[in-house]
Motif scaffolding. Structure first.
Motif, PDB file in Angstrom:
ATOM      1  N   ASP A 271       0.830  -1.178   0.000  1.00  0.00           N
ATOM      2  CA  ASP A 271       0.000   0.000   0.000  1.00  0.00           C
ATOM      3  C   ASP A 271       0.879   1.248   0.000  1.00  0.00           C
ATOM      4  N   ASP A 343      -5.995   2.938   1.713  1.00  0.00           N
ATOM      5  CA  ASP A 343      -5.595   1.623   1.196  1.00  0.00           C
ATOM      6  C   ASP A 343      -6.157   1.424  -0.209  1.00  0.00           C
ATOM      7  N   THR A 419      -9.138  -3.953   5.671  1.00  0.00           N
ATOM      8  CA  THR A 419      -8.077  -2.951   5.772  1.00  0.00           C
ATOM      9  C   THR A 419      -7.910  -2.604   7.254  1.00  0.00           C
TER      10      THR A 419
END
Ligand code: MN
Ligand code: MN
Length: 466
Positions: A271, A343, A419
């Motif tokens: 990420d 993300d 996430t």
């Protein structure tokens, strides 16, 4: 140009029609995106692990006037501090005009990526080849990791407690490593395996050497030679692998993708493609109203557990320290805070349309993607942002003319994922996922669009400045 019909005008007014970013921005902004991405690509080449990103960002922050956070000091608007958690996560904070008791603005991205970790006792020899045993980290399709160049990164703590830093296989002239795969001629049985099983976890063995230490008789001379070389280079012995964190990652350099150079191919977009823009937003924000807190965290790919992941309390403790200095309770700061969980999302892939529902998928080049919820099977394991918070974020992005789209993480029951958002939500903070759409996510070589990367930066900056 002919005038629009009544129906066309009404459609413009009423329909939600996400479009290619090029239709929404001018040439100068396209150029700005390409320039921004040059810096991002350099960063991706330089930083392959959470430790390397943390070190890079600490240095970059110091160069921009950030100082180590000191909980005994009081800070004024405009002051900039950073806090490093165990060398694997970093928080950057820019103090705002309002008291932190009114809440802070958080952007939280993760800086770990799927990879192969060496096992605690990795080195072995088999038929005069030396290999490392690995245990994969995060969700990977194992077959993708064979027959590609690999590098080795990490740290080794030696018997005396000193640390040797390892980075091998990136620079010109350095050796690389590889996981071998079976030739098709002899793969008849292997090819009957399912794709998931095509390469098994215990088959992800990294080839690291093939010459003996000497030609004297004796067993495991190739392994001995590797130990000899490791000792010469890093001062380590075999036992020191126990106090090491060594990560095997793809050694392919980042590059432009496409005749039009519109995309970036490389390892670790997930990420770092949100970590870099959120850090740059922290570096560029001027005199914000609210204190801006950029969290670059570890361990997301294995579920955020561990004391460098966001399922630990390190971010909350940092905010408690800010609260104490401002004279309010930590939970007050949290309750009033707003967060973008920065993300990636899965971009629509025309080769695999079946896993997406077209109306709710995210697409390359349509800008930064807001993901209201993640999870799987009936929204399980998601924080699901409220309508109120979606409204808040949407207005910020629209007011700043950020190109954005909404996107689900795949069609219903196609799979799913999570996430850090739910760990932030657990702290009583408003949170939603905002990030960059990615093709081939979690592969050794992922693809993103330059315009989307830039829009992520614009989005985080707008959030900090709102
Ligand atoms: Mn991610
Ligand atoms: Mn991921």
């Amino acid at each position: 140009m002919s005038e629009k019909t009544k129906a066309e005008l009404l459609a413009d007014e009423l329909k939600y029609a996400p479009a290619h970013a090029m239709k929404q921005i001018d040439e100068s902004e396209v150029q700005a995106a390409d320039d921004f991405c040059a810096g991002y690509m350099q960063f991706l080449n330089d930083c392959k692990t959470e430790r390397e990103v943390t070190a890079f960002m600490q240095k970059a922050a110091e160069a921009r006037g950030f100082v180590p956070f000191d909980r005994t000091k009081s800070y004024a608007p405009g002051d900039k501090v950073y806090f490093v958690n165990r060398g694997k996560a970093i928080i950057l904070a820019v103090f705002g005009k309002k008291s932190v008791c009114e809440g802070v603005r958080i952007a939280a991205a993760h800086i770990d990526s799927p990879r192969l970790d060496l096992k605690p006792s990795p080195l072995y020899e088999d038929e005069e080849l030396a290999l490392f045993k690995t245990h994969y980290y995060g969700g990977i399709k194992k077959y993708q990791w064979t027959a590609i160049p690999l590098s080795l990164h990490g740290v080794v703590y030696l018997k005396d407690g000193s640390c040797a830093t390892v980075s091998l296989g990136e620079k010109e002239g350095e050796p690389k490593f590889v996981i071998t795969d079976l030739l098709p001629h002899l793969a008849r049985e292997q090819e009957k395996r399912t794709l998931e099983d095509g390469i098994r976890g215990e088959e992800l063995n990294v080839l690291v050497g093939s010459r003996p230490f000497c030609t004297d008789s004796g067993s495991e001379m190739v392994k001995l030679n590797i130990l000899h070389l490791l000792h010469e280079k890093y001062g380590m012995t075999e036992k020191d692998f126990l106090s090491a964190e060594l990560e095997v990652v793809p050694a392919m350099p980042v590059c432009d993708i496409g005749f039009d150079r519109s995309m970036i191919g490389g390892y670790g977009h997930d990420d770092r493609v949100c970590a870099y823009p959120s850090a740059m937003a922290a570096f560029d924000v001027q005199n914000p109203e609210y204190t801006c807190v950029t969290v670059l965290t570890d361990k997301e790919e294995t579920g955020s557990d561990g004391n460098t992941g966001l399922n630990s309390s390190y971010m909350a403790y940092f905010l408690y320290d800010l609260a104490a200095a401002a004279g309010c309770a930590g939970y007050e700061v949290l309750r009033n805070s707003k967060c973008l969980s920065a993300d990636v999302n899965a971009a629509f892939d025309p080769t695999f349309p079946g896993v997406q529902e077209k109306k709710n998928a995210s697409y390359l080049n349509r800008g930064v993607v807001i993901t209201k919820y993640t999870g799987a099977r009936g929204k399980s394991g998601t924080s699901d942002a409220s309508a109120e918070y979606m409204s808040f974020v949407r207005q910020i992005l629209d007011n700043a003319h950020v190109v954005w789209q909404q996107g689900e993480l795949g069609a219903v029951d196609a799979g799913g994922g999570g996430t850090v958002a739910k760990y932030v939500a657990k702290l009583d903070v408003d949170v939603v996922d905002v990030g960059v759409p990615v093709l081939s996510m979690h592969a050794p070589f992922e693809v993103v669009s330059k315009l989307d990367v830039y829009m992520a930066y614009r989005a985080f900056k707008a959030f900090y400045e709102a």
